[in-house]
Enzyme design. Structure first.
Site, short mmCIF file in Angstrom:
data_model
loop_
_atom_site.label_atom_id
_atom_site.label_comp_id
_atom_site.label_asym_id
_atom_site.label_seq_id
_atom_site.Cartn_x
_atom_site.Cartn_y
_atom_site.Cartn_z
N ARG A 138 -3.96 7.74 5.35
CA ARG A 138 -3.53 6.53 6.04
C ARG A 138 -3.64 6.60 7.55
O ARG A 138 -3.04 5.77 8.25
CB ARG A 138 -2.10 6.18 5.62
CG ARG A 138 -1.90 6.02 4.13
CD ARG A 138 -2.72 4.90 3.51
NE ARG A 138 -2.45 4.76 2.07
CZ ARG A 138 -3.02 3.86 1.28
NH1 ARG A 138 -3.91 3.01 1.75
NH2 ARG A 138 -2.73 3.81 -0.01
N GLU A 183 0.83 -1.21 0.00
CA GLU A 183 0.00 0.00 0.00
C GLU A 183 0.87 1.26 0.00
O GLU A 183 0.55 2.25 -0.64
CB GLU A 183 -0.92 0.02 1.22
CG GLU A 183 -1.99 -1.06 1.19
CD GLU A 183 -3.16 -0.75 2.12
OE1 GLU A 183 -3.04 0.16 2.96
OE2 GLU A 183 -4.19 -1.44 2.01
N SER A 229 15.63 -6.28 -0.76
CA SER A 229 15.30 -7.06 -1.94
C SER A 229 15.49 -8.54 -1.70
O SER A 229 16.58 -8.99 -1.30
CB SER A 229 16.19 -6.64 -3.11
OG SER A 229 16.05 -7.55 -4.17
N ARG A 247 15.64 -10.56 -3.99
CA ARG A 247 16.50 -11.08 -5.05
C ARG A 247 17.95 -11.13 -4.57
O ARG A 247 18.72 -11.96 -5.01
CB ARG A 247 16.45 -10.18 -6.30
CG ARG A 247 15.11 -10.15 -6.98
CD ARG A 247 15.18 -9.31 -8.27
NE ARG A 247 15.86 -10.02 -9.34
CZ ARG A 247 16.26 -9.45 -10.47
NH1 ARG A 247 16.09 -8.15 -10.66
NH2 ARG A 247 16.85 -10.16 -11.41
#
Lengths: 230, 230, 230, 230
Positions: free
Chosen positions: D184, D73, D87, D89
């Protein structure tokens, strides 16, 4: 009346250093397969591989005085830039105007997207200086007269030329600054040469110098990559 | 020489309708707890709850002719806006200048962030019209003279006033347009009234009319929410 | 339960053609010194000289189905992109999950920012397929159980893996699309090669094909410039 | 394995104070018709009149630890925000997962855009805690197994749930932060109430507290204007 051939660029607030780039990059990229955490190597790695986001976590606020025609181009840079410019609705503008300095090339030669600028001859310089001054003075006198008649500033200012000086705060980060520098400086080492208006290049060059003091490794990596913004 | 008191706004390309808002919203919000798929109710629900993103999947390109001082304010809208403006570096500008129409209030009364604009008296009008014309003519003559002496367009144009007309393509979506309209129109029904420069409001009003034809339910929902952009 | 190895990309709405680039460019650049108005030459001139703004006055809306881990990367593209993604707060997600296809390299070799991906052996493939399926099934069963117990969708979905498919509308223009393609495709002809995640490259490749049909001269100019976005 | 019900928010770098707002505003607005240069009055004037740009010349970098579904979000906030997230990855993710705390409402009542969240009963809580833990453990075990078989991190991580914790640097300015807070946080005093996901509100509340320490007058003006971002 003042006539100027230069621009003012000051760094008024700054939170920008190479270490911040390294810290941000480590959040994303640190792991088995990233280069050693040594700053210079990491920054060059990021620049070369167009990992642009670590260059965004910093902030530089510049105070700039330049003619309106420079700010017209400047404001086309939308992303990662914040501006507050002096408003001719709220205050009377001062009579300060731009006349090109003798090192500014004022004659255009060639055609069709390939023209080059060259110096003018003495007579052309006298025209530029004489007619510009005369025109500026006349416009400002009309502006003053309209104000004296009680006309609102926001109406009277319509006659003022784009050669009048204005001032602004401009805030950016290293990434948005590099995108600006790539387009608004004329540097033979650039992989993608640009032919910016000389007056915005004068601003850009001063910004680059101030930035280089703040983030020397990042500025060097930008040069190493031939001024291609990540 | 031409003197104008109006602006030109044309919608040259558009892919914008209420149905596109509904389709985008359904991707995100459709499920047990969203309002019926009926377009009007859904669009009002989105506007009221500040779900802004479904209003972005559309595109309107406007062609606008207005004085440079209007484009100066316009270009401060950075997000969701794309611009291509006529360049005085590439071509000679035409002698078309702005003179306020008689319905434009030209005198400012009051102080400290609370001033109001009122009409001028006959003498003030004559000053605005006479001095502006005279100043414009003089500036343009100097511009022409400089060009005749072989001076580059990008140098000669410095003497041109911000009251000269320019033209541009401006592309936006319904969300970025609403953010613009909320600030650049003067509408008593607005929850957050704004006091824009009259000349940019003239552009904004025409854009709003053209947009309303494209997306009537969305435009009505914007009004229902008292012009608060989602 | 469905297991997929592919992604879906459809162009659902488009107002994008080469002619629009030419029209926008003419507003800015037409004059004595621009190339002939012939589209192909002008578009190549713009691309080569990094005049990016004429490529923004168009709009393409794509419908995309891909795993959440792809959308996670996609949403990092902030500028010139609009998104509406399916929300797991508003509806129950369908049991569709990603298993890599056999052409996807699944083993990483090498180190320190220079690793390459290679194919796995048969046993490794069986692990990927078997363990992924088993894990997905188990997660989805827990999700279903939580919903059956009356737990809110927005709480139950926390156990769902990033390999589950989601769907979204994504709207961009040719300029923002080129910036995306430069980073998210792996093309040996690129001046600045990128090593994107294979699954986002699968989305990017389909987007590029659809875009090329809409704007063939622009897509060719992007290739001519070795995929450097203007 | 760790299970958490909270989020971490730290302000790691900041160049943000009320004085900077005043300085930027003075460049634009100072003149006869602006309020006295006294900071509090000027800041309230800017907030009330939606002069947003003076709030942009500052910078705050936050370090945040939260589940992936929160970052999903968060990354939808595109403008004035910079991100660097951990990350999967590049490194193996740690086994830290989100389980709602007992004060988090986990059951949804009502329908059609008007539902409310309520507390669950003891049995429902046991399901949430038990099934979530069990599901998380299983997913992480599969992830570990895949890595042990030599499968690349970027493939193995597909089975990890969105309830796993990630970390990021997020940099914003006061204006982009206010736009975020308006959507928010769930604050009854807001002119436009929002019903954000509880977990992103937990992040937003901590950011608001840290920002308030930096810029107390600006934060108070935001409250005075009922949390309408300028």
């Amino acid at each position: 009346m003042r006539f100027r051939s230069d621009v003012t660029v000051k760094l008024v607030r700054s939170l920008a250093d190479d270490e911040g780039v390294v810290q941000a990059a480590r959040v994303s990229y640190e792991g088995e397969n990233t280069p050693s955490a040594e700053a210079e190597g990491l920054i060059n790695f990021l620049m070369r591989n167009k990992h642009g986001s670590p260059f965004e976590h910093n902030s530089m606020t510049f105070y700039i005085e330049a003619p309106i025609f420079v700010f017209r181009e400047f404001h086309r840079h939308r992303i990662g830039w914040s501006y507050n410019e002096e408003s001719a609705r709220y205050k009377k503008l001062e009579p300060v105007f731009y006349i090109p300095g003798r090192e500014r090339k004022i004659v255009q030669e060639g055609k069709a997207g390939t023209y080059t600028m060259v110096s003018g001859d003495e007579e052309q310089w006298e025209y530029v200086e004489g007619l510009s001054e005369w025109s500026y003075k006349n416009s400002y006198r009309m502006y003053t007269r309209l104000l004296e008649e009680g006309i609102a500033r926001e109406v009277a200012r319509n006659v003022l030329p784009t050669g009048i000086y204005s001032s602004m705060y401009a805030t950016c980060n290293a990434r948005s600054l590099m995108a600006f520098l790539a387009l608004r400086t004329d540097d033979p080492s650039a992989a993608f040469p640009s032919k910016p208006l000389r007056e915005i290049a004068m601003v850009a060059e001063q910004m680059e110098d101030l930035w280089t003091e703040q983030m020397p490794l990042t500025a060097q990596a930008f040069k190493n990559q031939r001024r291609v913004a990540p």
